[in-house]
Design an enzyme around this catalytic site. Structure first.
Site, PDB file in Angstrom:
ATOM      1  N   ASP A  10       0.790  -1.206  -0.006  1.00  0.00           N
ATOM      2  CA  ASP A  10      -0.031  -0.013  -0.180  1.00  0.00           C
ATOM      3  C   ASP A  10       0.909   1.309  -0.064  1.00  0.00           C
ATOM      4  O   ASP A  10       0.437   2.431  -0.077  1.00  0.00           O
ATOM      5  CB  ASP A  10      -0.974   0.036   1.070  1.00  0.00           C
ATOM      6  CG  ASP A  10      -0.260   0.093   2.436  1.00  0.00           C
ATOM      7  OD1 ASP A  10       0.830  -0.143   2.656  1.00  0.00           O
ATOM      8  OD2 ASP A  10      -1.021  -0.252   3.823  1.00  0.00           O
ATOM      9  N   SER A  11       2.239   1.020   0.132  1.00  0.00           N
ATOM     10  CA  SER A  11       3.360   2.199  -0.223  1.00  0.00           C
ATOM     11  C   SER A  11       2.902   2.839  -1.806  1.00  0.00           C
ATOM     12  O   SER A  11       3.380   3.794  -1.962  1.00  0.00           O
ATOM     13  CB  SER A  11       4.515   1.599  -0.334  1.00  0.00           C
ATOM     14  OG  SER A  11       4.648   0.594  -0.878  1.00  0.00           O
TER      15      SER A  11
ATOM     16  N   GLU B 190       9.678  -3.063  10.648  1.00  0.00           N
ATOM     17  CA  GLU B 190       9.774  -1.805  10.152  1.00  0.00           C
ATOM     18  C   GLU B 190      10.312  -0.673  11.158  1.00  0.00           C
ATOM     19  O   GLU B 190       9.702  -0.675  12.224  1.00  0.00           O
ATOM     20  CB  GLU B 190       8.806  -1.283   9.293  1.00  0.00           C
ATOM     21  CG  GLU B 190       9.081   0.169   8.643  1.00  0.00           C
ATOM     22  CD  GLU B 190       8.130   0.712   7.658  1.00  0.00           C
ATOM     23  OE1 GLU B 190       8.020   1.843   7.156  1.00  0.00           O
ATOM     24  OE2 GLU B 190       7.035  -0.227   7.404  1.00  0.00           O
TER      25      GLU B 190
ATOM     26  N   LYS C 254      -0.332  -9.400   3.086  1.00  0.00           N
ATOM     27  CA  LYS C 254       0.362  -8.975   4.130  1.00  0.00           C
ATOM     28  C   LYS C 254      -0.643  -7.962   4.833  1.00  0.00           C
ATOM     29  O   LYS C 254      -1.501  -7.345   4.262  1.00  0.00           O
ATOM     30  CB  LYS C 254       1.333  -8.044   3.698  1.00  0.00           C
ATOM     31  CG  LYS C 254       2.264  -7.649   5.017  1.00  0.00           C
ATOM     32  CD  LYS C 254       3.565  -6.800   4.337  1.00  0.00           C
ATOM     33  CE  LYS C 254       3.331  -5.452   3.917  1.00  0.00           C
ATOM     34  NZ  LYS C 254       2.669  -4.586   4.903  1.00  0.00           N
TER      35      LYS C 254
ATOM     36  N   ASP D  61      -0.672  -6.346  -0.207  1.00  0.00           N
ATOM     37  CA  ASP D  61      -1.067  -5.730   1.061  1.00  0.00           C
ATOM     38  C   ASP D  61      -2.498  -5.642   1.156  1.00  0.00           C
ATOM     39  O   ASP D  61      -3.353  -5.040   0.414  1.00  0.00           O
ATOM     40  CB  ASP D  61      -0.493  -4.290   1.029  1.00  0.00           C
ATOM     41  CG  ASP D  61       0.306  -4.017   1.928  1.00  0.00           C
ATOM     42  OD1 ASP D  61       0.461  -4.688   3.130  1.00  0.00           O
ATOM     43  OD2 ASP D  61       1.389  -3.312   2.134  1.00  0.00           O
TER      44      ASP D  61
END
Length: 299
Positions: A69-70, A207, A138, A108
């Site tokens: 979703d980046s 992260e 994810k 995602d």
């Protein structure tokens, strides 16, 4: 620019025995990833959002690609991942699947598509598997998302978890803050990682986690850890591809500390665009070799 060893032509590589380094006659699977952990093998993961870019990474031998979703920041023009929808992710993930043959594609689950309940998570993940064709999904969160992870795994959907800094919670954090610096915060990261492992996740992204805690998690878990801003001791490393390739335009050149740029793609594309524009304005393009003509009339 950093000098790099030339990459071997994929067509001449031997059949791969590890996750990276050769060609594969099938897609990478979660079993391959588990075996890599057992061998102590490190491996790379990149994000991808379109078929053409994904095909380049597939040819380069990248074994796992995340349709993250980046995309909200790197592809769709949003200032965070929060506005990204499930429809966005299905469309982008389907394109990446179509552009690849070897990589495991992980899709995602965006904000709002799984937090409500395990049932909602299953509906959303099912769309990514059925409509986009991903091999895994994810989702963010450790202990708070363990029930969702368990439900998806029991339904036969492999899950990559994501703990530490979770970008979908950016408003709650108040910024991009490193996790695990205090003792209680460090223990929470470890509890979160253990919770998603126990729920059945096949891997976990760490992260913006201190290197020490990431190393401890990697030693204590039997599933692979995938670091992004989590030091050198994780089993794998992931970067957003536009960061890795020097495409992202960071405000004030404030490139995050954990990002290493392996190219200057923004400069390359800018130079190409200017050269094209100058040729058009100056009349050099299109030239004769770029033009078509009518066939002579038949007498």
């Amino acid at each position: 620019m950093t000098q790099h060893t030339p990459v071997q032509d994929p067509a001449t590589r031997p059949e791969v025995s590890g996750l990276y380094g050769g060609k594969r006659s099938r897609r990478t699977t979660v079993r391959d990833i588990a075996k890599a952990k057992a061998r102590g093998e490190k491996w790379p993961m990149l994000t991808a959002y379109d078929a053409m870019t994904a095909s380049v990474f597939d040819e380069a031998g990248i074994p796992v690609m995340l349709v993250g979703d980046s995309a909200g920041n790197a592809h769709l023009g949003f200032d965070s991942t929060v506005p990204v929808t499930l429809d966005h992710m299905v469309m982008l993930a389907a394109a990446v699947v179509r552009g690849t043959r070897q990589a495991l594609i992980v899709g995602d689950l965006p904000f709002g598509s799984y937090q409500e309940s395990p049932a909602q998570a299953l509906r959303s993940a099912t769309r990514l598997v059925k409509e986009a064709g991903v091999g895994a999904v994810k989702l963010e969160g450790g202990e708070r998302s363990a029930d969702q992870v368990r439900t998806l795994v029991e339904a036969g959907i492999p899950v990559m978890a994501h703990v530490g800094y979770t970008p979908q919670s950016v408003h709650a954090y108040g910024g991009h803050l490193v996790q695990g610096r205090g003792e209680e915060a460090a223990q929470q990261v470890l509890r979160d990682a253990k919770a998603v492992q126990d729920a059945g996740a096949f891997a976990v992204v760490l992260e913006l986690v201190t290197a020490e805690i990431a190393a401890e998690a990697t030693r204590s878990l039997h599933i692979p850890t995938i670091g992004i801003g989590a030091g050198p001791d994780c089993d794998a490393q992931v970067l957003v591809w536009t960061d890795m390739a020097g495409m992202t335009d960071w405000p004030g050149d404030r490139t995050p500390r954990f990002v290493k740029q392996y190219a200057r793609l923004r400069e390359v594309l800018g130079d190409a665009a200017r050269a094209f524009a100058e040729d058009v304005v100056g009349g050099a393009y299109p030239a004769e070799e770029h033009s078509f003509h009518r066939r002579p009339a038949q007498g």
